[in-house]
Design a protein around this motif. Structure first.
Motif, PDB file in Angstrom:
ATOM      1  N   GLU A 132       0.882  -1.105   0.115  1.00  0.00           N
ATOM      2  CA  GLU A 132       0.054   0.127  -0.027  1.00  0.00           C
ATOM      3  C   GLU A 132       0.790   1.224  -0.144  1.00  0.00           C
ATOM      4  O   GLU A 132       0.264   2.270  -0.229  1.00  0.00           O
ATOM      5  N   ARG A 133       2.170   1.341   0.306  1.00  0.00           N
ATOM      6  CA  ARG A 133       2.866   2.309   0.321  1.00  0.00           C
ATOM      7  C   ARG A 133       3.110   3.178  -1.026  1.00  0.00           C
ATOM      8  O   ARG A 133       3.205   2.376  -1.961  1.00  0.00           O
ATOM      9  N   GLY A 134       3.041   4.290  -1.037  1.00  0.00           N
ATOM     10  CA  GLY A 134       3.017   5.063  -2.054  1.00  0.00           C
ATOM     11  C   GLY A 134       1.689   5.119  -2.727  1.00  0.00           C
ATOM     12  O   GLY A 134       1.462   6.041  -3.880  1.00  0.00           O
ATOM     13  N   VAL A 135       0.846   4.422  -2.294  1.00  0.00           N
ATOM     14  CA  VAL A 135      -0.660   4.308  -2.947  1.00  0.00           C
ATOM     15  C   VAL A 135      -1.746   5.005  -2.070  1.00  0.00           C
ATOM     16  O   VAL A 135      -2.741   5.599  -2.440  1.00  0.00           O
ATOM     17  N   ALA A 136      -1.620   4.451  -0.902  1.00  0.00           N
ATOM     18  CA  ALA A 136      -2.469   4.793   0.119  1.00  0.00           C
ATOM     19  C   ALA A 136      -1.924   5.295   1.611  1.00  0.00           C
ATOM     20  O   ALA A 136      -0.467   5.112   1.705  1.00  0.00           O
ATOM     21  N   LEU A 137      -2.582   5.942   2.272  1.00  0.00           N
ATOM     22  CA  LEU A 137      -2.099   6.479   3.732  1.00  0.00           C
ATOM     23  C   LEU A 137      -3.023   5.595   4.695  1.00  0.00           C
ATOM     24  O   LEU A 137      -4.010   5.188   4.572  1.00  0.00           O
ATOM     25  N   GLU A 138      -2.296   5.544   5.780  1.00  0.00           N
ATOM     26  CA  GLU A 138      -3.012   4.669   6.786  1.00  0.00           C
ATOM     27  C   GLU A 138      -3.489   5.683   8.005  1.00  0.00           C
ATOM     28  O   GLU A 138      -2.793   6.324   8.704  1.00  0.00           O
ATOM     29  N   LEU A 139      -5.061   5.695   8.403  1.00  0.00           N
ATOM     30  CA  LEU A 139      -5.321   6.203   9.397  1.00  0.00           C
ATOM     31  C   LEU A 139      -5.211   5.295  10.737  1.00  0.00           C
ATOM     32  O   LEU A 139      -5.401   4.127  10.819  1.00  0.00           O
ATOM     33  N   LYS A 140      -4.507   5.922  11.801  1.00  0.00           N
ATOM     34  CA  LYS A 140      -4.056   5.294  13.161  1.00  0.00           C
ATOM     35  C   LYS A 140      -4.822   5.974  14.311  1.00  0.00           C
ATOM     36  O   LYS A 140      -4.999   7.347  14.378  1.00  0.00           O
ATOM     37  N   ARG A 141      -4.649   5.311  15.398  1.00  0.00           N
ATOM     38  CA  ARG A 141      -4.797   5.749  16.624  1.00  0.00           C
ATOM     39  C   ARG A 141      -5.905   6.621  17.083  1.00  0.00           C
ATOM     40  O   ARG A 141      -5.994   7.706  17.732  1.00  0.00           O
ATOM     41  N   MET A 142      -7.023   6.286  16.267  1.00  0.00           N
ATOM     42  CA  MET A 142      -8.264   7.288  16.694  1.00  0.00           C
ATOM     43  C   MET A 142      -8.917   6.704  17.807  1.00  0.00           C
ATOM     44  O   MET A 142      -9.097   5.537  18.411  1.00  0.00           O
ATOM     45  N   SER A 143      -9.176   7.898  18.656  1.00  0.00           N
ATOM     46  CA  SER A 143      -9.820   7.604  20.020  1.00  0.00           C
ATOM     47  C   SER A 143     -10.533   8.895  20.397  1.00  0.00           C
ATOM     48  O   SER A 143     -10.274  10.026  20.037  1.00  0.00           O
ATOM     49  N   VAL A 144     -11.612   8.783  21.076  1.00  0.00           N
ATOM     50  CA  VAL A 144     -12.450   9.984  21.575  1.00  0.00           C
ATOM     51  C   VAL A 144     -12.788   9.757  22.988  1.00  0.00           C
ATOM     52  O   VAL A 144     -13.083   8.594  23.434  1.00  0.00           O
ATOM     53  N   ARG A 145     -12.634  10.809  23.840  1.00  0.00           N
ATOM     54  CA  ARG A 145     -12.810  10.488  25.181  1.00  0.00           C
ATOM     55  C   ARG A 145     -14.405  10.165  25.250  1.00  0.00           C
ATOM     56  O   ARG A 145     -15.238  10.578  24.517  1.00  0.00           O
ATOM     57  N   LYS A 146     -14.613   9.202  26.189  1.00  0.00           N
ATOM     58  CA  LYS A 146     -15.971   8.455  26.291  1.00  0.00           C
ATOM     59  C   LYS A 146     -17.214   9.643  26.549  1.00  0.00           C
ATOM     60  O   LYS A 146     -18.352   9.597  25.886  1.00  0.00           O
ATOM     61  N   ASP A 147     -17.087  10.430  27.190  1.00  0.00           N
ATOM     62  CA  ASP A 147     -17.865  11.584  27.547  1.00  0.00           C
ATOM     63  C   ASP A 147     -18.183  12.538  26.402  1.00  0.00           C
ATOM     64  O   ASP A 147     -18.913  13.492  26.470  1.00  0.00           O
ATOM     65  N   TYR A 148     -17.424  12.467  25.359  1.00  0.00           N
ATOM     66  CA  TYR A 148     -17.453  13.370  24.444  1.00  0.00           C
ATOM     67  C   TYR A 148     -17.706  12.635  23.141  1.00  0.00           C
ATOM     68  O   TYR A 148     -17.788  13.179  21.948  1.00  0.00           O
ATOM     69  N   ARG A 149     -18.546  11.580  23.361  1.00  0.00           N
ATOM     70  CA  ARG A 149     -18.625  10.760  21.879  1.00  0.00           C
ATOM     71  C   ARG A 149     -20.204  11.059  21.577  1.00  0.00           C
ATOM     72  O   ARG A 149     -20.741  11.903  22.321  1.00  0.00           O
ATOM     73  N   CYS A 150     -20.397  10.850  20.427  1.00  0.00           N
ATOM     74  CA  CYS A 150     -21.789  10.981  19.651  1.00  0.00           C
ATOM     75  C   CYS A 150     -22.083  12.616  19.481  1.00  0.00           C
ATOM     76  O   CYS A 150     -22.931  13.416  19.526  1.00  0.00           O
ATOM     77  N   ARG A 151     -20.862  13.241  19.229  1.00  0.00           N
ATOM     78  CA  ARG A 151     -21.037  14.926  19.141  1.00  0.00           C
ATOM     79  C   ARG A 151     -20.167  14.992  17.741  1.00  0.00           C
ATOM     80  O   ARG A 151     -20.128  16.405  17.408  1.00  0.00           O
ATOM     81  N   ARG A 166      -5.974  13.019   0.375  1.00  0.00           N
ATOM     82  CA  ARG A 166      -6.412  13.318  -0.908  1.00  0.00           C
ATOM     83  C   ARG A 166      -5.571  14.700  -1.354  1.00  0.00           C
ATOM     84  O   ARG A 166      -5.296  14.674  -2.479  1.00  0.00           O
ATOM     85  N   ALA A 167      -5.334  15.756  -0.551  1.00  0.00           N
ATOM     86  CA  ALA A 167      -4.746  16.758  -0.824  1.00  0.00           C
ATOM     87  C   ALA A 167      -2.899  16.437  -1.337  1.00  0.00           C
ATOM     88  O   ALA A 167      -2.423  17.167  -2.101  1.00  0.00           O
ATOM     89  N   ARG A 168      -2.592  15.237  -0.900  1.00  0.00           N
ATOM     90  CA  ARG A 168      -0.930  14.760  -1.045  1.00  0.00           C
ATOM     91  C   ARG A 168      -1.313  13.835  -2.339  1.00  0.00           C
ATOM     92  O   ARG A 168      -0.266  13.180  -2.784  1.00  0.00           O
ATOM     93  N   GLY A 169      -2.407  13.522  -3.037  1.00  0.00           N
ATOM     94  CA  GLY A 169      -2.435  12.960  -4.142  1.00  0.00           C
ATOM     95  C   GLY A 169      -2.534  11.417  -4.072  1.00  0.00           C
ATOM     96  O   GLY A 169      -2.367  10.645  -4.899  1.00  0.00           O
ATOM     97  N   TYR A 170      -2.799  10.921  -2.719  1.00  0.00           N
ATOM     98  CA  TYR A 170      -3.059   9.551  -2.576  1.00  0.00           C
ATOM     99  C   TYR A 170      -4.446   9.088  -3.240  1.00  0.00           C
ATOM    100  O   TYR A 170      -5.346   9.692  -2.879  1.00  0.00           O
ATOM    101  N   GLY A 171      -4.491   7.766  -3.369  1.00  0.00           N
ATOM    102  CA  GLY A 171      -5.897   7.346  -4.002  1.00  0.00           C
ATOM    103  C   GLY A 171      -6.695   6.634  -2.964  1.00  0.00           C
ATOM    104  O   GLY A 171      -7.790   6.317  -3.095  1.00  0.00           O
ATOM    105  N   ARG A 216     -10.591   0.087   3.820  1.00  0.00           N
ATOM    106  CA  ARG A 216     -10.116   0.757   2.746  1.00  0.00           C
ATOM    107  C   ARG A 216     -11.098   1.740   2.343  1.00  0.00           C
ATOM    108  O   ARG A 216     -12.310   1.360   1.903  1.00  0.00           O
ATOM    109  N   CYS A 217     -10.813   3.063   2.165  1.00  0.00           N
ATOM    110  CA  CYS A 217     -11.650   4.005   1.599  1.00  0.00           C
ATOM    111  C   CYS A 217     -10.804   4.623   0.349  1.00  0.00           C
ATOM    112  O   CYS A 217      -9.774   5.190   0.336  1.00  0.00           O
ATOM    113  N   ASP A 218     -11.350   4.145  -0.768  1.00  0.00           N
ATOM    114  CA  ASP A 218     -10.955   4.897  -2.210  1.00  0.00           C
ATOM    115  C   ASP A 218     -11.126   6.216  -2.269  1.00  0.00           C
ATOM    116  O   ASP A 218     -12.475   6.708  -1.904  1.00  0.00           O
ATOM    117  N   LEU A 219     -10.296   7.338  -2.573  1.00  0.00           N
ATOM    118  CA  LEU A 219     -10.631   8.622  -2.535  1.00  0.00           C
ATOM    119  C   LEU A 219     -10.901   9.095  -4.203  1.00  0.00           C
ATOM    120  O   LEU A 219      -9.879   8.924  -4.881  1.00  0.00           O
TER     121      LEU A 219
END
Length: 228
Positions: A132-151, A166-171, A216-219
């Motif tokens: 995937e390198r050079g073709v895609a980027l990876e989303l990592k470490r997503m987390s939201v505090r419990k009392d701030y979810r659903c916002r 998308r701004a950097r030309g990845y697909g 995977r999310c194609d852009l």
């Protein structure tokens, strides 16, 4: 509803980010434990254990005691699985966040801030999968505090990653999440991600019937050809 803003990570966010990540992972321990117990393999093992001990000892109470010990041991294994993952992450990329995400090419780290506190986080980096390198980027470490979810914070953080790629030309943007993180799966699927595979993180994960889902999310309409 409290307002929030998304900004790039700063060094003073270090402790808050690491704590948020650890809490976000460990809160899924109970869901992981329930998943293990619902697996047909686990139910069969517990049944066999009860029958064998009951037959050998001649007392059903001892059979129940053996099952209780097995349940306690399983909880400790699941808990160890979660804490090991947290320790590994905290000693790897989350040990030096600025170097890992702000100084590396095509990487970034954002936090969501509300009331002067860090309540959410997400990162983007080059994928671990060499294909995937050079073709895609990876989303990592997503987390939201419990009392701030659903916002809408998770959705906004995810949007930052998609716009960045998308701004950097990845697909595409890829990510991995565990099978027990159901809310995260719904979020990603709502943002256009589709499941493309599954894997087991380790031998212990296989024994616990624990899987990692790969998305995977194609852009569409990327700005340029992906860098090489």
């Amino acid at each position: 509803m409290a307002s929030y803003r998304i900004r790039q990570y700063r060094d003073q966010d270090y402790d808050a980010v690491r704590t948020l990540f650890a809490h976000g992972i460990l809160e899924h321990t109970l869901a992981g434990y329930r998943h293990v117990l619902h697996a047909a393999r686990a139910k069969l093992v517990l049944l066999v254990l009860f029958v064998v001990v009951r037959a050998a000892a001649g007392y059903w109470v001892l059979g129940l005691g053996a099952v209780a010990l097995a349940l306690a041991a399983t909880w400790l294994l699941v808990r160890s699985f979660s804490t090991s993952y947290v320790h590994q992450a905290l000693s790897a990329d989350l040990c030096d966040i600025s170097t890992s995400y702000l100084r590396a090419p095509d990487s970034c780290f954002w936090v969501a801030e509300a009331g002067g506190a860090v309540v959410g986080m997400v990162a983007v980096a080059s994928p671990q999968d060499p294909a995937e390198r050079g073709v895609a980027l990876e989303l990592k470490r997503m987390s939201v505090r419990k009392d701030y979810r659903c916002r809408g914070i998770s959705k906004a953080l995810c949007g930052e990653v998609l716009r960045f790629a998308r701004a950097r030309g990845y697909g595409a943007v890829v990510l991995s999440t565990s099978m027990v993180q159901v809310a995260a799966q719904r979020l990603y699927e709502g943002q256009g991600f589709r499941k493309v595979g599954t894997s087991s993180p380790s031998l212990l994960g296989s024994l616990l019937c624990f899987q990692i889902f790969h998305y995977r999310c194609d852009l569409p309409g990327r700005a340029a050809a992906p860098p090489h």
